[in-house]
Write a protein that holds these residues in place. Sequence first.
Motif, PDB file in Angstrom:
ATOM      1  N   HIS A  23       0.099  10.461  12.940  1.00  0.00           N
ATOM      2  CA  HIS A  23       0.752  11.196  13.606  1.00  0.00           C
ATOM      3  C   HIS A  23       1.692  12.046  12.482  1.00  0.00           C
ATOM      4  N   MET A  24       2.039  11.501  11.793  1.00  0.00           N
ATOM      5  CA  MET A  24       2.714  12.354  10.443  1.00  0.00           C
ATOM      6  C   MET A  24       1.887  12.623   9.291  1.00  0.00           C
ATOM      7  N   TRP A  25       0.379  12.604   9.333  1.00  0.00           N
ATOM      8  CA  TRP A  25      -0.293  12.849   8.351  1.00  0.00           C
ATOM      9  C   TRP A  25      -0.332  14.184   7.970  1.00  0.00           C
ATOM     10  N   GLU A  26      -0.345  15.373   8.861  1.00  0.00           N
ATOM     11  CA  GLU A  26      -0.326  16.658   8.692  1.00  0.00           C
ATOM     12  C   GLU A  26       1.028  17.344   9.015  1.00  0.00           C
ATOM     13  N   MET A  27       1.964  16.427   9.179  1.00  0.00           N
ATOM     14  CA  MET A  27       3.311  17.136   9.848  1.00  0.00           C
ATOM     15  C   MET A  27       3.948  17.867   8.505  1.00  0.00           C
ATOM     16  N   PRO A  28       4.813  19.045   8.690  1.00  0.00           N
ATOM     17  CA  PRO A  28       5.743  19.513   7.716  1.00  0.00           C
ATOM     18  C   PRO A  28       6.322  18.445   7.191  1.00  0.00           C
TER      19      PRO A  28
ATOM     20  N   ARG B 231       0.695  -1.200  -0.177  1.00  0.00           N
ATOM     21  CA  ARG B 231      -0.059   0.013  -0.060  1.00  0.00           C
ATOM     22  C   ARG B 231       0.907   1.288  -0.074  1.00  0.00           C
ATOM     23  N   PRO B 232       1.005   1.901  -1.155  1.00  0.00           N
ATOM     24  CA  PRO B 232       1.735   3.086  -1.218  1.00  0.00           C
ATOM     25  C   PRO B 232       0.626   4.458  -0.441  1.00  0.00           C
ATOM     26  N   MET B 233       1.329   5.235   0.147  1.00  0.00           N
ATOM     27  CA  MET B 233       0.822   6.371   0.567  1.00  0.00           C
ATOM     28  C   MET B 233       1.970   7.819   0.651  1.00  0.00           C
ATOM     29  N   VAL B 234       1.034   8.855   0.593  1.00  0.00           N
ATOM     30  CA  VAL B 234       1.832  10.055   0.476  1.00  0.00           C
ATOM     31  C   VAL B 234       1.399  10.753   2.107  1.00  0.00           C
ATOM     32  N   LEU B 235       2.585  11.156   2.824  1.00  0.00           N
ATOM     33  CA  LEU B 235       2.232  11.828   3.895  1.00  0.00           C
ATOM     34  C   LEU B 235       2.988  13.416   4.153  1.00  0.00           C
ATOM     35  N   GLY B 236       2.362  14.141   4.859  1.00  0.00           N
ATOM     36  CA  GLY B 236       3.318  15.204   5.248  1.00  0.00           C
ATOM     37  C   GLY B 236       2.241  16.329   4.558  1.00  0.00           C
ATOM     38  N   GLU B 237       2.391  17.639   5.322  1.00  0.00           N
ATOM     39  CA  GLU B 237       1.923  18.827   4.759  1.00  0.00           C
ATOM     40  C   GLU B 237       2.171  18.953   3.043  1.00  0.00           C
ATOM     41  N   GLY B 238       1.143  19.045   2.649  1.00  0.00           N
ATOM     42  CA  GLY B 238       1.397  19.373   1.187  1.00  0.00           C
ATOM     43  C   GLY B 238       1.369  17.736   0.370  1.00  0.00           C
TER      44      GLY B 238
ATOM     45  N   GLY C 208       4.383 -11.958  10.535  1.00  0.00           N
ATOM     46  CA  GLY C 208       3.013 -11.415  10.892  1.00  0.00           C
ATOM     47  C   GLY C 208       2.942 -10.147  11.177  1.00  0.00           C
ATOM     48  N   ASN C 209       4.030  -9.308  10.874  1.00  0.00           N
ATOM     49  CA  ASN C 209       4.391  -8.054  11.349  1.00  0.00           C
ATOM     50  C   ASN C 209       4.251  -6.976   9.813  1.00  0.00           C
ATOM     51  N   ALA C 210       3.847  -5.836  10.165  1.00  0.00           N
ATOM     52  CA  ALA C 210       3.895  -4.831   9.144  1.00  0.00           C
ATOM     53  C   ALA C 210       5.237  -4.224   8.632  1.00  0.00           C
ATOM     54  N   VAL C 211       5.440  -3.745   7.689  1.00  0.00           N
ATOM     55  CA  VAL C 211       6.781  -2.910   7.479  1.00  0.00           C
ATOM     56  C   VAL C 211       6.495  -1.797   6.693  1.00  0.00           C
ATOM     57  N   PHE C 212       7.085  -0.787   7.309  1.00  0.00           N
ATOM     58  CA  PHE C 212       6.857   0.598   6.698  1.00  0.00           C
ATOM     59  C   PHE C 212       8.340   1.344   5.990  1.00  0.00           C
ATOM     60  N   PHE C 213       7.962   1.650   4.928  1.00  0.00           N
ATOM     61  CA  PHE C 213       9.067   2.274   4.278  1.00  0.00           C
ATOM     62  C   PHE C 213       8.766   3.776   4.060  1.00  0.00           C
ATOM     63  N   LEU C 214       9.858   4.563   4.144  1.00  0.00           N
ATOM     64  CA  LEU C 214       9.648   6.100   4.019  1.00  0.00           C
ATOM     65  C   LEU C 214      10.950   6.584   3.027  1.00  0.00           C
ATOM     66  N   ASP C 215      10.274   7.445   1.959  1.00  0.00           N
ATOM     67  CA  ASP C 215      11.178   7.744   1.136  1.00  0.00           C
ATOM     68  C   ASP C 215      12.248   8.678   1.963  1.00  0.00           C
TER      69      ASP C 215
ATOM     70  N   LYS D 223       4.029  15.542   0.160  1.00  0.00           N
ATOM     71  CA  LYS D 223       4.954  15.477  -0.531  1.00  0.00           C
ATOM     72  C   LYS D 223       6.172  14.139  -0.204  1.00  0.00           C
ATOM     73  N   ILE D 224       5.766  13.522   0.835  1.00  0.00           N
ATOM     74  CA  ILE D 224       6.603  12.355   1.088  1.00  0.00           C
ATOM     75  C   ILE D 224       6.185  11.026   0.789  1.00  0.00           C
ATOM     76  N   ARG D 225       6.629  10.366   0.452  1.00  0.00           N
ATOM     77  CA  ARG D 225       6.029   8.926  -0.262  1.00  0.00           C
ATOM     78  C   ARG D 225       6.575   7.944   0.869  1.00  0.00           C
ATOM     79  N   CYS D 226       5.598   7.024   1.137  1.00  0.00           N
ATOM     80  CA  CYS D 226       5.851   6.024   2.102  1.00  0.00           C
ATOM     81  C   CYS D 226       5.236   4.779   1.516  1.00  0.00           C
ATOM     82  N   LEU D 227       5.473   3.476   1.989  1.00  0.00           N
ATOM     83  CA  LEU D 227       5.110   2.256   1.514  1.00  0.00           C
ATOM     84  C   LEU D 227       4.895   1.492   2.828  1.00  0.00           C
TER      85      LEU D 227
END
Length: 505
Positions: free
Chosen positions: A66-71, A29-36, A105-112, A38-42
């Motif tokens: 917690h990071m959804w609206e963070m700069p 599941r790709p996502m985009v986080l941060g204000e605006g 059985g865990n989730a793994v989070f990648f951040l650009d 601009k930060i891609r995560c997976l």
Amino acid sequence: MSEKISSKIEKNEEYVRKRLKDCDDFIIRPMVLGEGKKIRCLVVYIEVAVSNMMLEDSVIGKLVNHMWEMPSDKILEFVRDNGMGISDVQPLDTMEEVFASMMAGNAVFFLDGYSRAIKVSSKGYPNLSVSESTREKVLRGSKEGFTDAVKTNSALVRKRIRDTRLKVKQKTLGERSQTVVQLLYMEDLVRPGLVEEIEKRLDSFVIDGVLDSGVLEQMTESSWLSPFPQFQTTERPDKCAAEILNGRILLLTDHSPVGLLLPAVFNDFLQVSEDYYNRFAIVSLQRLIRYGAVILTLLFSGTYLAVTNFHTQVLPTNLILSFSEARQGVPFPGMLEVLLMELAFETIREAGVRMPGPLGGTIGIVGGLIIGQAAVTANLVSPIVVVVVAVTALSSLAIPTDEFSAPFRLLKFGFVILGGTMGVFGMLLGLYLVLSHLAGLKSFGIPYLSPFAAQNKEGYSGERDSFIRFPLPFLTRRPVYARKEEQIRLRDGRKIKEKGERHVY
């Protein structure tokens, strides 16, 4: 060399998708986080093992929200400095660690822009909840039994021994199954070198998969030709806790509700956990019955053939005449008659085990009665043979554990042949061979016939807990498994207070 995690999320996503090609049970599941945004995560996880990931109460949900609206320029700094403290998360450096975590059985989070991945613990794979043990039912004591999850099982033991000296060593076995195995032991009680010995045996083989503790039991036995088990199996955490306090080691395997206790000797298999919860008189009687059941299972059928075929002079005349009259018209010789009935009862026993639910016990009882009565009515076997075989079968059921009754049920066929062909001399020969084998058998360096063969151990008084069980105030010493300097397990609290000693020993 394992693939390093890149700071570029495109490269990480490409590698992950390549490895997980045709693995439709994984969610990427790709996502985009941060204000605006601009930060891609997976986020990558197994669908069933990690569900409802974006809910407020989920671990990964709290991290993402917690990071959804963070700069955007603050997200990487936040993850580097504080991300590991948000919840139950752990940084990962290589792709092998990433896939091992996901498979667990865990989730793994990648951040650009971040050259590490974050493992987020989840509920894991579906498992049976804690329930009552079906193999080892007791009238008194805990009703909890082990589950299929190894960490739940170790927690059930930890609940009963709340001491940091209880150590839990974890290993991963199986090239493809990646099964988690745990060793539990008391650091100050276990004999020197025993932990290293079992670890050496676990490392001595490489296998595709370890799907049950029975695989480890067979792969680590020193005398694998022996029919007698060198590990004691149990589904009861209270029994495991008691044996760990005696200096033994517990081996737990993921996906298996059966723990392995080692070392294991003859006497251990004839004891149950409630032996120490009841008064000594009734426990001693029950133990004598179990030892008698072992003797009857092994020798009763063979002794009947030996006496009736070769040594009729030891029987009263009326009994000989009764046996002779009962065998009138039976077409088979005595040995073949007994062998056929023993095989029939073993078949009924196996059918009862495989039948679902309460129907299995019914099949065993009703099937035995019907076949026995029909065989007597048809004059295929004599009534006395049905009685002899039934006593043998009931005696085998009185042995507490199936893995210990199995070798005696197997060896009884040898004694039937020896008794039917050589009489009492054959029975004595077979008994001599079995006892010689047991006398030479060891389980991780401990004589199999302990405590009867370990009387020369300095300060060892295990005979107080063998055929009979002495009252608990007399059981002041641990069995031979514990190291010598830690043999005392019960002290007079009044004397300790008078001397000002601590209650740690």
